[in-house]
Design a protein around this motif. Sequence first.
Motif, PDB file in Angstrom:
ATOM      1  N   GLY A 138       0.813  -1.209   0.000  1.00 40.74           N
ATOM      2  CA  GLY A 138       0.000   0.000   0.000  1.00 40.74           C
ATOM      3  C   GLY A 138       0.847   1.259   0.000  1.00 40.74           C
ATOM      4  O   GLY A 138       2.059   1.224  -0.277  1.00 40.74           O
ATOM      5  N   GLU A 139       0.220   2.367   0.340  1.00 45.54           N
ATOM      6  CA  GLU A 139       0.941   3.634   0.388  1.00 45.54           C
ATOM      7  C   GLU A 139       1.822   3.727   1.630  1.00 45.54           C
ATOM      8  O   GLU A 139       2.869   4.374   1.608  1.00 45.54           O
ATOM      9  CB  GLU A 139      -0.042   4.811   0.358  1.00 45.54           C
ATOM     10  N   LEU A 140       1.385   3.104   2.716  1.00 51.79           N
ATOM     11  CA  LEU A 140       2.187   3.051   3.935  1.00 51.79           C
ATOM     12  C   LEU A 140       1.739   1.855   4.755  1.00 51.79           C
ATOM     13  O   LEU A 140       0.627   1.354   4.597  1.00 51.79           O
ATOM     14  CB  LEU A 140       2.065   4.337   4.748  1.00 51.79           C
ATOM     15  N   GLY A 141       2.630   1.406   5.633  1.00 50.10           N
ATOM     16  CA  GLY A 141       2.288   0.256   6.460  1.00 50.10           C
ATOM     17  C   GLY A 141       3.511  -0.321   7.137  1.00 50.10           C
ATOM     18  O   GLY A 141       4.603   0.262   7.097  1.00 50.10           O
ATOM     19  N   GLU A 142       3.321  -1.459   7.787  1.00 44.94           N
ATOM     20  CA  GLU A 142       4.403  -2.171   8.449  1.00 44.94           C
ATOM     21  C   GLU A 142       4.467  -3.601   7.922  1.00 44.94           C
ATOM     22  O   GLU A 142       3.420  -4.216   7.660  1.00 44.94           O
ATOM     23  CB  GLU A 142       4.209  -2.188   9.970  1.00 44.94           C
ATOM     24  N   VAL A 143       5.671  -4.128   7.768  1.00 40.48           N
ATOM     25  CA  VAL A 143       5.866  -5.503   7.300  1.00 40.48           C
ATOM     26  C   VAL A 143       6.981  -6.152   8.112  1.00 40.48           C
ATOM     27  O   VAL A 143       7.839  -5.460   8.669  1.00 40.48           O
ATOM     28  CB  VAL A 143       6.234  -5.550   5.795  1.00 40.48           C
TER      29      VAL A 143
END
Length: 465
Positions: free
Chosen positions: A137-142
């Motif tokens: 996505g445009e931003l997030g955590e992985v």
Amino acid sequence: MTTSVTHQKKQPPVLHGGLPYLGHAFEFARNPIGLLLRGQEQFGEVFSFLLAGSQITVFTGSKGNEAFFCAPDDQFSQKEAYQFMVPIFGRGIAYDTTPDRMSEQLGFIFPALREERLQTYARLMASEAEAYFDNWGELGEVDLLTVMNELTVFIASRCLIGQEFRENLTTEFARLYHDLEGGINLLAFFKPYLPLPSFQRRDKARVRMVELISGIIANRRARGFEGEDFLQTLMTARYADGTALSDDNITGLLLTLLFAGQHTSAVLAAWTGILLLQHPEYLPAIVIEQQKVLGDGKNYSLEALRQLMILERSIKEAERLRPPLIMLMRKILRDFEYNGYHIPTGGLAMVSPGVSHRLAECFARPNCYEPDRFTPERAEDRKSPYSLIGFGGGRHRCIGQTFAYQQVKVIWSVLLRQFDLELVHENYEPNYSTFVVGPKQPCLIRYRRKQQVKPVNIFTISGAI
């Protein structure tokens, strides 16, 4: 009373403590590098300790590493030490065959790593990485290790096994591969055939993997299709006596190369990113290099990747500080003399990248992150060919190193061009419960997609005026 000549000879000092028979097994399983560094600090470049009934002789430093890697195969045997890989690679493959047959099998593998193949792989790697990160996505955590494991499986399978395998790569393959990896641990090193659930899952996964790859082989032959991948190379390969490879043999060699090209690559890629984000002062130079060499990001040629020397130095420093393989072992088949010590037949010899890479005799300020130690001016790894041994050394250096470095360069080139990244945790510690040592999970990073600046249409502007 007569004492034997062997008993008169000086043997390496022994790290005391531990339990009967098990020796230092519990401490080694919990913190192997701590144990080995303690032995090195106490005794120097050679010492021994007891591990699950086996006497382990540890060689450290560039001279100790050189002695280990230069010992002949009939004295220090890689084959005897790595029998725990036989259930994965299969009978008659690699460590379960004669030296001559193993040499023939390596001869089948080398074409997969030739210059023209690596050139093709560069484009495939970039395509896989871009497609993978397009799904973010445009931003997030992985979880960085999970990401690198998934992506390197996609890349390695596409490059080495072929397009149709990659296109049909399902969650089943991911599970099977995970089950195979689950069969690699310290216990497997000594007792690979115990009736444990993890070993039973490993064996079932190996059988199913043969079925999947046999299906692809049968389909190709039925259609008369000839691919341009490593699978096709194996399908047409012949041993010196004219014998073709069975489907089981083909699967074993594919798994041999897949493990060489994926497992260590995933861990090395994860550590490369973690260390860079922990030391962001090194990022601007890498970004500038990316813009200079790759331009619009479409030139992922082999030549372009080779020019990414600043990024390569960061990968090499990750290999030094967090080597995927923290220990390499050989079975001692003949008595060995080193530095005034007599090492008798029957035990195991070990070198540890995790120890030698942190010795001041090999690297200046060894516990500090300094990618610039690999600049042409400093070239600390060139002082001895046996100082940086994350991928082995001598004639047994890992054949997948070039593939691994190329893969990590592509992945981080795509990531750094498309995203702003930051770490979520304060500390990222190694997980010593696995044979290939990655960061403990969860190892989260936070991403934000960079805004792409769209070119201005000057004709539209002039028309509006």
